[in-house]
Design a protein around this motif. Structure first.
Motif, mmCIF file in Angstrom:
data_model
loop_
_atom_site.group_PDB
_atom_site.id
_atom_site.type_symbol
_atom_site.label_atom_id
_atom_site.label_comp_id
_atom_site.label_asym_id
_atom_site.label_seq_id
_atom_site.Cartn_x
_atom_site.Cartn_y
_atom_site.Cartn_z
ATOM 1 N N TYR A 208 84.671 46.619 67.735
ATOM 2 C CA TYR A 208 83.220 46.578 67.941
ATOM 3 C C TYR A 208 82.552 47.865 67.471
ATOM 4 O O TYR A 208 81.483 47.834 66.846
ATOM 5 N N MET A 209 83.171 49.002 67.759
ATOM 6 C CA MET A 209 82.565 50.273 67.363
ATOM 7 C C MET A 209 82.594 50.479 65.862
ATOM 8 O O MET A 209 81.730 51.164 65.308
ATOM 9 N N LYS A 212 79.500 48.962 64.739
ATOM 10 C CA LYS A 212 78.325 49.424 65.499
ATOM 11 C C LYS A 212 77.805 48.370 66.480
ATOM 12 O O LYS A 212 76.618 48.317 66.782
ATOM 13 N N TYR A 214 77.676 48.104 69.739
ATOM 14 C CA TYR A 214 77.864 48.831 70.990
ATOM 15 C C TYR A 214 77.515 47.968 72.203
ATOM 16 O O TYR A 214 78.119 48.144 73.270
ATOM 17 N N ASP A 215 76.549 47.076 72.067
ATOM 18 C CA ASP A 215 76.191 46.217 73.199
ATOM 19 C C ASP A 215 77.334 45.274 73.562
ATOM 20 O O ASP A 215 77.636 45.067 74.744
ATOM 21 N N ALA A 217 80.506 45.808 72.944
ATOM 22 C CA ALA A 217 81.579 46.638 73.509
ATOM 23 C C ALA A 217 81.280 46.981 74.967
ATOM 24 O O ALA A 217 82.184 46.963 75.822
ATOM 25 N N GLU A 218 80.011 47.255 75.285
ATOM 26 C CA GLU A 218 79.639 47.568 76.663
ATOM 27 C C GLU A 218 79.823 46.357 77.572
ATOM 28 O O GLU A 218 80.294 46.479 78.711
ATOM 29 N N TYR A 241 86.998 55.656 73.821
ATOM 30 C CA TYR A 241 86.044 54.631 73.387
ATOM 31 C C TYR A 241 84.955 54.423 74.439
ATOM 32 O O TYR A 241 83.776 54.248 74.104
ATOM 33 N N HIS A 244 82.489 57.290 74.223
ATOM 34 C CA HIS A 244 81.628 57.172 73.047
ATOM 35 C C HIS A 244 80.537 56.126 73.285
ATOM 36 O O HIS A 244 79.362 56.326 72.931
ATOM 37 N N ILE A 245 80.911 55.004 73.879
ATOM 38 C CA ILE A 245 79.928 53.951 74.151
ATOM 39 C C ILE A 245 78.892 54.435 75.155
ATOM 40 O O ILE A 245 77.683 54.198 74.992
ATOM 41 N N ILE A 248 76.358 56.678 73.473
ATOM 42 C CA ILE A 248 75.376 55.925 72.692
ATOM 43 C C ILE A 248 74.352 55.264 73.614
ATOM 44 O O ILE A 248 73.158 55.173 73.293
ATOM 45 N N GLN A 249 74.803 54.823 74.796
ATOM 46 C CA GLN A 249 73.924 54.148 75.751
ATOM 47 C C GLN A 249 73.141 55.130 76.637
ATOM 48 O O GLN A 249 72.532 54.709 77.624
#
Length: 491
Positions: A208-209, A212, A214-215, A217-218, A241, A244-245, A248-249
């Motif tokens: 997922y990362m 990009k 990210y949503d 992955a979250e 990971y 990193h997520i 970004i959030q």
């Protein structure tokens, strides 16, 4: 003559053909020893024998010969194997450019043996640069893993999934493996294969990362739980990971905790230097985004000194609050920041640079005009300076007041830090870390009990009783038939 001289004389005496034959023999012996460990683990249903066989994989990989591997695979092939196992073994021979020879074994090949040999074949194809054949073999191995859910299959299956994803990533087709990884994650969760589940979670987060997402992955991390007893290497990757997520959030405090724990879980040796460098790059930026300045000793470590040089210059620009220097550093190392996938986080630091500049100005000057602030921070207008200072006051960055009519900023008197709640917060943070470290240490000291041995003994007794009961029933039927025949004769 010493032993070293004798060994040297023996090496000189051996011809190249003899050396090749000796290497061939040693490789066959090592392969046979690993297969015996696997068979012992399958018979006893114990995974530590499987791990002993897997520990030999790095050594075997350096000395693998396709013909030796094909000979071993051919000896394990049997017509009594399951169709997916038999087809996979024969497919390995084709990919290794060997003919399909007749079976030399008398017993069926277990899925664990098939996956272990397939893992070695996959590594051989990767080292030779044949990615197309490696992708075909990886897909065959995935089908073998889906056909069995035994506990002894877990350690080998996790490594097979890793190289399965790695091959497609090297070919630039990482999105093709996502459906298979999601299906395998569901199957591993239901079957209780903890190491495979941990590996699949890290692979999906990386997938997922990479694109990009990210949503997604979250959402995956929110709806799934990482196994608590997973190996430390997988846990460190998962925490990286996750950090990193979270960064970004905009969850910087959680990101800092995850990244810091990832650096502690990962082993500190030369083999993991790349992972340590990658984690610390994100960690430095998260620290800056939180308003903290990383310690200089972090940038002086031998493993991190050269890779973190751009981040050291970035930290210096943020610390002094020099906006021009910050922009020069970003422009100078823009390609490197893009390669490290941190440019989007670095662009958020512009506000932190301005805040740091305002903080230093408020400490240096008890009263300063908005025009001077505009010149020192290289802002476009006094209105922008007034807005930025007002936001800094609201966020608690500085303790000051703005005189809008006369156009100056009046700083408040500096208070004693020990009269505030800051020491209490710092002390509470340290206590929470110590308690977390203590709880993790206690959990790692717990060992599984022997309940499974009691269940196994009970199952063996039940089987024995069933056999005795069946034997008694057979004898009773035989005696009943004899009595009926005697009665017929009397009549």
């Amino acid at each position: 003559m010493s032993k070293s001289n004798e060994a040297a004389s023996m090496d000189v005496e051996l011809s190249p053909e003899q050396k090749q034959a000796e290497a061939h023999r040693i490789l066959l012996e090592d392969l046979g020893r690993s297969l015996k460990f696997l068979q012992r683990g399958i018979a006893a249903a114990e995974t530590h024998y499987i791990y002993r066989a897997l520990r030999a994989v790095p050594s075997l990989r350096k000395r693998l010969l396709p013909e030796v591997l094909a000979e071993t695979i051919s000896a394990c092939t049997s017509e009594t194997d399951a169709p997916n196992v038999r087809d996979c073994l024969k497919g390995m021979l084709v990919l290794l450019k060997q003919d399909q020879r007749e079976s030399q074994s008398t017993g069926a090949c277990e899925p664990e043996l098939c996956l272990f040999l397939g893992l070695l074949s996959l590594l051989s194809l990767l080292d030779s640069g044949d990615r197309a054949s490696g992708a075909k073999l990886a897909e065959s191995l995935i089908r073998v893993t889906s056909g069995s859910q035994r506990r002894t299959l877990d350690p080998i299956a996790s490594r097979v999934f890793f190289y399965y994803s790695r091959i497609f990533e090297m070919d630039g087709r990482l999105h093709d493996v996502r459906p298979a990884l999601l299906n395998a994650l569901q199957a591993a969760t239901l079957a209780g294969m903890k190491e495979t589940k941990a590996m699949l979670l890290t692979l999906l987060l990386r997938n997922y990362m990479h694109y990009k997402h990210y949503d997604q992955a979250e959402r995956l991390t929110a709806k799934s739980s990482f196994p608590s007893d997973a190996p430390n290497n997988l846990l460190a990757r998962y925490l990286y990971y996750l950090g990193h997520i979270e960064a970004i959030q905009l969850n910087y405090s959680q990101a800092q905790l995850h990244l810091l724990e990832a650096t502690r879980k990962a082993p500190s040796n030369a083999e993991t230097a790349g992972f340590q460098q990658t984690v610390h790059k994100i960690y430095v930026i998260v620290e800056l985004l939180m308003g903290n300045i990383p310690e200089r000793s972090l940038f002086r470590q031998p493993v991190l000194r050269k890779p973190l040089q751009p981040y050291l210059e970035l930290t210096q620009a943020v610390r002094v609050g020099d906006l021009n220097k910050f922009q020069d550093v970003v422009a100078k190392y823009e390609e490197k920041f893009l390669k490290d996938d941190v440019l989007i986080l670095i662009q958020r630091l512009r506000h932190n640079v301005i805040k740091a500049g305002i903080r230093s100005i408020s400490i240096a000057y008890s009263r300063i005009s908005l025009r001077d602030i505009c010149l020192k921070l290289h802002l476009d207008s006094e209105e922008d300076a007034e807005y930025i200072v007002a936001k800094a006051i609201r966020d608690g960055v500085v303790d000051a007041t703005i005189d809008h009519e006369k156009g100056f900023v009046q700083s408040a008197e500096i208070h004693n830090v020990y009269s505030t709640n800051d020491p209490q917060y710092a002390f509470d943070k340290r206590i929470a870390f110590c308690l977390s470290l203590y709880n993790d240490s206690v959990k790692s000291m717990r060992y599984p009990g022997s309940d499974h041995r009691k269940e196994l003994a009970y199952a063996m007794e039940a089987i024995k009783r069933e056999r005795e009961l069946a034997h008694e029933l057979e004898n009773d039927d035989y005696d009943g038939d004899s009595d009926e025949d005697a009665m017929d004769e009397d009549l």
